[in-house]
Design a protein around this motif. Structure first.
Motif, PDB file in Angstrom:
ATOM      1  N   ALA A 217      -5.408 -14.519  36.635  1.00  0.00           N
ATOM      2  CA  ALA A 217      -5.519 -13.088  36.357  1.00  0.00           C
ATOM      3  C   ALA A 217      -4.679 -12.706  35.148  1.00  0.00           C
ATOM      4  O   ALA A 217      -5.124 -11.937  34.289  1.00  0.00           O
ATOM      5  N   PHE A 218      -3.470 -13.235  35.062  1.00  0.00           N
ATOM      6  CA  PHE A 218      -2.630 -12.940  33.905  1.00  0.00           C
ATOM      7  C   PHE A 218      -3.242 -13.510  32.626  1.00  0.00           C
ATOM      8  O   PHE A 218      -3.171 -12.895  31.564  1.00  0.00           O
ATOM      9  N   THR A 219      -3.848 -14.698  32.731  1.00  0.00           N
ATOM     10  CA  THR A 219      -4.466 -15.320  31.559  1.00  0.00           C
ATOM     11  C   THR A 219      -5.679 -14.530  31.083  1.00  0.00           C
ATOM     12  O   THR A 219      -5.916 -14.383  29.884  1.00  0.00           O
ATOM     13  N   ASN A 220      -6.454 -14.007  32.032  1.00  0.00           N
ATOM     14  CA  ASN A 220      -7.678 -13.283  31.686  1.00  0.00           C
ATOM     15  C   ASN A 220      -7.442 -11.861  31.214  1.00  0.00           C
ATOM     16  O   ASN A 220      -8.302 -11.266  30.569  1.00  0.00           O
ATOM     17  N   PHE A 221      -6.276 -11.321  31.538  1.00  0.00           N
ATOM     18  CA  PHE A 221      -6.032  -9.926  31.193  1.00  0.00           C
ATOM     19  C   PHE A 221      -6.031  -9.747  29.674  1.00  0.00           C
ATOM     20  O   PHE A 221      -5.285 -10.389  28.959  1.00  0.00           O
TER      21      PHE A 221
ATOM     22  N   PHE B  53      -4.556  -3.619  34.699  1.00  0.00           N
ATOM     23  CA  PHE B  53      -4.156  -4.938  35.178  1.00  0.00           C
ATOM     24  C   PHE B  53      -4.595  -5.167  36.616  1.00  0.00           C
ATOM     25  O   PHE B  53      -5.062  -6.252  36.969  1.00  0.00           O
ATOM     26  N   ILE B  54      -4.462  -4.144  37.468  1.00  0.00           N
ATOM     27  CA  ILE B  54      -4.882  -4.262  38.865  1.00  0.00           C
ATOM     28  C   ILE B  54      -6.380  -4.566  38.933  1.00  0.00           C
ATOM     29  O   ILE B  54      -6.838  -5.359  39.751  1.00  0.00           O
ATOM     30  N   GLU B  55      -7.173  -3.958  38.041  1.00  0.00           N
ATOM     31  CA  GLU B  55      -8.610  -4.237  38.012  1.00  0.00           C
ATOM     32  C   GLU B  55      -8.858  -5.720  37.746  1.00  0.00           C
ATOM     33  O   GLU B  55      -9.726  -6.348  38.363  1.00  0.00           O
ATOM     34  N   THR B  56      -8.091  -6.291  36.827  1.00  0.00           N
ATOM     35  CA  THR B  56      -8.237  -7.712  36.513  1.00  0.00           C
ATOM     36  C   THR B  56      -7.787  -8.582  37.683  1.00  0.00           C
ATOM     37  O   THR B  56      -8.419  -9.575  38.026  1.00  0.00           O
ATOM     38  N   LEU B  57      -6.662  -8.191  38.318  1.00  0.00           N
ATOM     39  CA  LEU B  57      -6.158  -8.947  39.451  1.00  0.00           C
ATOM     40  C   LEU B  57      -7.176  -9.006  40.578  1.00  0.00           C
ATOM     41  O   LEU B  57      -7.445 -10.076  41.139  1.00  0.00           O
TER      42      LEU B  57
END
Length: 239
Positions: free
Chosen positions: A168-172, A231-235
Protein backbone atom coordinates in the motif's frame (compact mmCIF):
# COMPACT_ATOMS: atom_id res chain seq x y z
CA UNK A 1 -11.43 -11.57 32.52
CA UNK A 2 -12.66 -8.03 31.85
CA UNK A 3 -14.54 -7.90 35.15
CA UNK A 4 -11.51 -9.24 37.01
CA UNK A 5 -9.22 -6.61 35.52
CA UNK A 6 -11.72 -3.85 36.36
CA UNK A 7 -11.47 -5.02 39.95
CA UNK A 8 -7.74 -4.30 39.88
CA UNK A 9 -8.01 -0.88 38.19
CA UNK A 10 -11.34 0.54 36.92
CA UNK A 11 -11.66 1.36 33.22
CA UNK A 12 -14.48 2.02 30.77
CA UNK A 13 -14.14 -0.34 27.80
CA UNK A 14 -12.53 -3.64 26.87
CA UNK A 15 -11.76 -4.86 23.38
CA UNK A 16 -9.83 -7.93 22.25
CA UNK A 17 -8.51 -7.94 18.70
CA UNK A 18 -6.78 -10.78 16.94
CA UNK A 19 -4.00 -9.87 14.49
CA UNK A 20 -2.14 -11.86 11.86
CA UNK A 21 0.12 -10.06 9.40
CA UNK A 22 -1.71 -7.46 7.33
CA UNK A 23 -5.04 -9.32 7.46
CA UNK A 24 -8.11 -7.43 8.68
CA UNK A 25 -8.16 -7.65 12.52
CA UNK A 26 -10.75 -9.91 14.13
CA UNK A 27 -12.94 -8.50 16.89
CA UNK A 28 -12.78 -11.35 19.39
CA UNK A 29 -14.60 -9.52 22.19
CA UNK A 30 -15.76 -6.03 23.10
CA UNK A 31 -18.13 -4.39 25.54
CA UNK A 32 -18.80 -1.14 23.64
CA UNK A 33 -22.32 0.30 23.52
CA UNK A 34 -23.80 0.36 20.01
CA UNK A 35 -22.77 3.94 19.12
CA UNK A 36 -19.21 3.49 20.35
CA UNK A 37 -18.76 0.14 18.65
CA UNK A 38 -19.03 1.70 15.19
CA UNK A 39 -16.01 3.92 15.85
CA UNK A 40 -13.90 1.49 17.86
CA UNK A 41 -14.54 -1.64 15.78
CA UNK A 42 -16.37 -1.18 12.48
CA UNK A 43 -14.63 2.03 11.35
CA UNK A 44 -11.29 0.75 12.66
CA UNK A 45 -11.52 -2.45 10.61
CA UNK A 46 -12.18 -0.48 7.42
CA UNK A 47 -8.58 0.70 7.17
CA UNK A 48 -7.38 2.95 10.03
CA UNK A 49 -6.02 -0.11 11.88
CA UNK A 50 -3.11 -0.11 9.41
CA UNK A 51 -1.72 3.03 11.10
CA UNK A 52 -2.56 1.92 14.66
CA UNK A 53 0.54 1.73 16.94
CA UNK A 54 -0.79 -1.52 18.46
CA UNK A 55 -1.23 -3.11 15.03
CA UNK A 56 2.22 -1.90 13.91
CA UNK A 57 3.77 -3.23 17.12
CA UNK A 58 2.35 -6.69 16.30
CA UNK A 59 4.00 -6.49 12.87
CA UNK A 60 7.28 -5.52 14.51
CA UNK A 61 6.98 -8.53 16.84
CA UNK A 62 6.97 -6.53 20.07
CA UNK A 63 7.83 -8.53 23.17
CA UNK A 64 4.70 -9.98 24.82
CA UNK A 65 3.50 -7.98 27.81
CA UNK A 66 1.50 -4.91 28.84
CA UNK A 67 2.11 -1.57 27.09
CA UNK A 68 0.74 1.97 27.11
CA UNK A 69 -0.12 3.12 23.59
CA UNK A 70 2.06 6.21 24.07
CA UNK A 71 5.10 3.97 24.67
CA UNK A 72 4.65 2.28 21.28
CA UNK A 73 3.60 5.34 19.26
CA UNK A 74 5.97 7.55 17.18
CA UNK A 75 7.12 10.86 18.63
CA UNK A 76 4.41 12.96 16.96
CA UNK A 77 1.58 10.42 17.11
CA UNK A 78 -0.76 12.68 19.09
CA UNK A 79 -0.25 15.51 16.59
CA UNK A 80 -0.41 13.23 13.55
CA UNK A 81 -3.28 12.81 11.13
CA UNK A 82 -4.20 9.27 12.21
CA UNK A 83 -4.79 10.62 15.70
CA UNK A 84 -6.68 13.72 14.55
CA UNK A 85 -8.74 12.04 11.85
CA UNK A 86 -9.55 8.78 13.60
CA UNK A 87 -8.21 8.16 17.10
CA UNK A 88 -9.38 11.45 18.61
CA UNK A 89 -12.96 10.44 17.72
CA UNK A 90 -12.76 7.67 20.31
CA UNK A 91 -12.58 10.25 23.10
CA UNK A 92 -10.15 8.15 25.10
CA UNK A 93 -7.86 9.50 27.78
CA UNK A 94 -5.64 6.42 27.53
CA UNK A 95 -5.46 2.91 26.10
CA UNK A 96 -3.20 0.16 27.37
CA UNK A 97 -2.91 -3.33 25.92
CA UNK A 98 -1.72 -6.82 26.75
CA UNK A 99 0.11 -8.41 23.80
CA UNK A 100 -0.19 -12.21 23.82
CA UNK A 101 1.67 -14.36 21.29
CA UNK A 102 -0.36 -17.18 19.72
CA UNK A 103 0.46 -20.23 17.55
CA UNK A 104 0.91 -19.55 13.83
CA UNK A 105 2.42 -16.07 14.38
CA UNK A 106 -0.93 -14.58 15.40
CA UNK A 107 -1.25 -12.07 18.24
CA UNK A 108 -4.06 -11.28 20.65
CA UNK A 109 -4.20 -7.73 22.01
CA UNK A 110 -6.47 -7.19 25.00
CA UNK A 111 -7.01 -3.43 25.30
CA UNK A 112 -8.22 -1.59 28.39
CA UNK A 113 -9.59 1.89 27.70
CA UNK A 114 -10.27 4.90 29.90
CA UNK A 115 -12.33 7.91 28.89
CA UNK A 116 -11.48 10.27 31.76
CA UNK A 117 -7.90 9.87 32.99
CA UNK A 118 -4.77 7.88 32.36
CA UNK A 119 -3.82 4.82 34.39
CA UNK A 120 -1.53 5.71 37.29
CA UNK A 121 1.91 4.13 37.61
CA UNK A 122 0.59 2.04 40.51
CA UNK A 123 -2.44 0.82 38.53
CA UNK A 124 -0.28 -0.04 35.55
CA UNK A 125 2.12 -1.97 37.79
CA UNK A 126 -0.75 -3.90 39.40
CA UNK A 127 -2.22 -4.79 35.99
CA UNK A 128 1.20 -5.88 34.74
CA UNK A 129 1.50 -8.25 37.71
CA UNK A 130 -1.65 -9.99 36.44
CA UNK A 131 0.02 -10.59 33.05
CA UNK A 132 0.69 -14.34 33.52
CA UNK A 133 -3.02 -14.99 34.13
CA UNK A 134 -4.08 -12.89 31.11
CA UNK A 135 -1.54 -14.65 28.91
CA UNK A 136 -2.51 -18.17 29.96
CA UNK A 137 -6.24 -17.46 29.65
CA UNK A 138 -6.01 -15.91 26.18
CA UNK A 139 -3.68 -18.62 24.88
CA UNK A 140 -6.11 -21.29 26.03
CA UNK A 141 -9.24 -19.54 24.75
CA UNK A 142 -7.92 -18.45 21.32
CA UNK A 143 -5.37 -21.16 20.54
CA UNK A 144 -6.90 -21.60 17.06
CA UNK A 145 -6.78 -17.88 16.20
CA UNK A 146 -4.49 -18.30 13.17
CA UNK A 147 -6.88 -20.84 11.66
CA UNK A 148 -9.79 -18.42 12.14
CA UNK A 149 -8.18 -16.05 9.66
CA UNK A 150 -8.65 -18.67 6.94
CA UNK A 151 -7.51 -17.51 3.48
CA UNK A 152 -6.12 -14.26 4.88
CA UNK A 153 -3.88 -16.26 7.21
CA UNK A 154 -2.62 -18.43 4.35
CA UNK A 155 -1.85 -15.43 2.14
CA UNK A 156 -0.06 -13.64 4.97
CA UNK A 157 2.01 -16.62 6.05
CA UNK A 158 3.09 -17.15 2.44
CA UNK A 159 4.23 -13.54 2.20
CA UNK A 160 1.57 -12.60 -0.35
CA UNK A 161 2.06 -9.00 -1.38
CA UNK A 162 -1.65 -8.50 -1.89
CA UNK A 163 -2.02 -8.47 1.89
CA UNK A 164 1.10 -6.42 2.54
CA UNK A 165 0.99 -3.00 4.12
CA UNK A 166 4.26 -2.28 2.37
CA UNK A 167 2.47 -2.71 -0.95
CA UNK A 168 0.00 0.00 0.00
CA UNK A 169 2.81 2.41 0.81
CA UNK A 170 4.57 1.51 -2.45
CA UNK A 171 1.42 2.03 -4.52
CA UNK A 172 0.44 5.31 -2.93
CA UNK A 173 0.91 8.06 -5.49
CA UNK A 174 2.37 5.60 -8.00
CA UNK A 175 3.46 7.40 -11.16
CA UNK A 176 3.24 10.74 -9.36
CA UNK A 177 5.42 10.55 -6.24
CA UNK A 178 9.06 9.52 -6.09
CA UNK A 179 10.09 6.56 -3.86
CA UNK A 180 11.60 9.02 -1.37
CA UNK A 181 8.41 11.08 -1.27
CA UNK A 182 6.41 7.92 -0.54
CA UNK A 183 8.77 7.12 2.30
CA UNK A 184 8.23 10.58 3.78
CA UNK A 185 4.46 10.10 3.46
CA UNK A 186 4.65 6.73 5.22
CA UNK A 187 6.55 7.93 8.28
CA UNK A 188 4.64 11.21 8.46
CA UNK A 189 1.26 9.48 8.51
CA UNK A 190 2.47 7.03 11.13
CA UNK A 191 3.11 10.04 13.37
CA UNK A 192 6.84 10.75 13.08
CA UNK A 193 8.05 14.34 13.26
CA UNK A 194 10.22 15.89 10.52
CA UNK A 195 13.24 15.42 12.78
CA UNK A 196 12.40 11.73 13.35
CA UNK A 197 11.77 11.11 9.63
CA UNK A 198 15.08 12.75 8.87
CA UNK A 199 16.90 10.46 11.30
CA UNK A 200 15.21 7.36 9.86
CA UNK A 201 15.92 8.30 6.23
CA UNK A 202 19.28 9.97 7.00
CA UNK A 203 18.30 13.32 5.51
CA UNK A 204 17.86 16.73 7.09
CA UNK A 205 14.51 17.86 8.60
CA UNK A 206 14.51 20.68 6.05
CA UNK A 207 14.70 18.18 3.21
CA UNK A 208 11.81 16.25 4.76
CA UNK A 209 9.69 19.42 4.74
CA UNK A 210 10.58 20.08 1.09
CA UNK A 211 9.46 16.55 0.20
CA UNK A 212 6.18 17.15 2.06
CA UNK A 213 5.51 20.35 0.11
CA UNK A 214 6.25 18.54 -3.15
CA UNK A 215 3.83 15.74 -2.19
CA UNK A 216 1.05 18.25 -1.49
CA UNK A 217 1.68 19.98 -4.81
CA UNK A 218 1.76 16.78 -6.86
CA UNK A 219 -1.38 15.37 -5.25
CA UNK A 220 -3.13 18.77 -5.38
CA UNK A 221 -3.98 18.76 -1.68
CA UNK A 222 -3.56 21.34 1.05
CA UNK A 223 -3.56 19.46 4.35
CA UNK A 224 -2.50 16.29 6.12
CA UNK A 225 -6.19 15.53 6.49
CA UNK A 226 -6.56 15.25 2.72
CA UNK A 227 -3.34 13.23 2.55
CA UNK A 228 -4.67 10.85 5.21
CA UNK A 229 -7.95 10.37 3.34
CA UNK A 230 -6.19 9.58 0.06
CA UNK A 231 -3.84 7.19 1.80
CA UNK A 232 -6.64 5.28 3.56
CA UNK A 233 -8.26 4.73 0.14
CA UNK A 234 -5.03 3.14 -1.08
CA UNK A 235 -4.65 1.06 2.09
CA UNK A 236 -8.16 -0.36 1.82
CA UNK A 237 -7.70 -1.28 -1.84
CA UNK A 238 -4.52 -3.23 -1.03
CA UNK A 239 -5.86 -5.28 1.90
Amino acid sequence: MSDTLKGIAPFDYTVVFGYLGAARPQDLFDDFPRGKRKIFVEDYQEGPYLLDPFYLACGNQVEPGLYRIKDLAPDRFFQGEYFRSYYARTGLAEEIGYFIEMPGKATVVLSLMRAEKAFSAKEFRQLREFWPVVRATCQRHWSDLAAQFGADASATSNGGLHHSVELAFTNFGEGVLTPRERQVVEFTLKGHSADAVGRILEISPGTVRIHRRNVYSKLQIRSQGELFSKFIETLVSCV
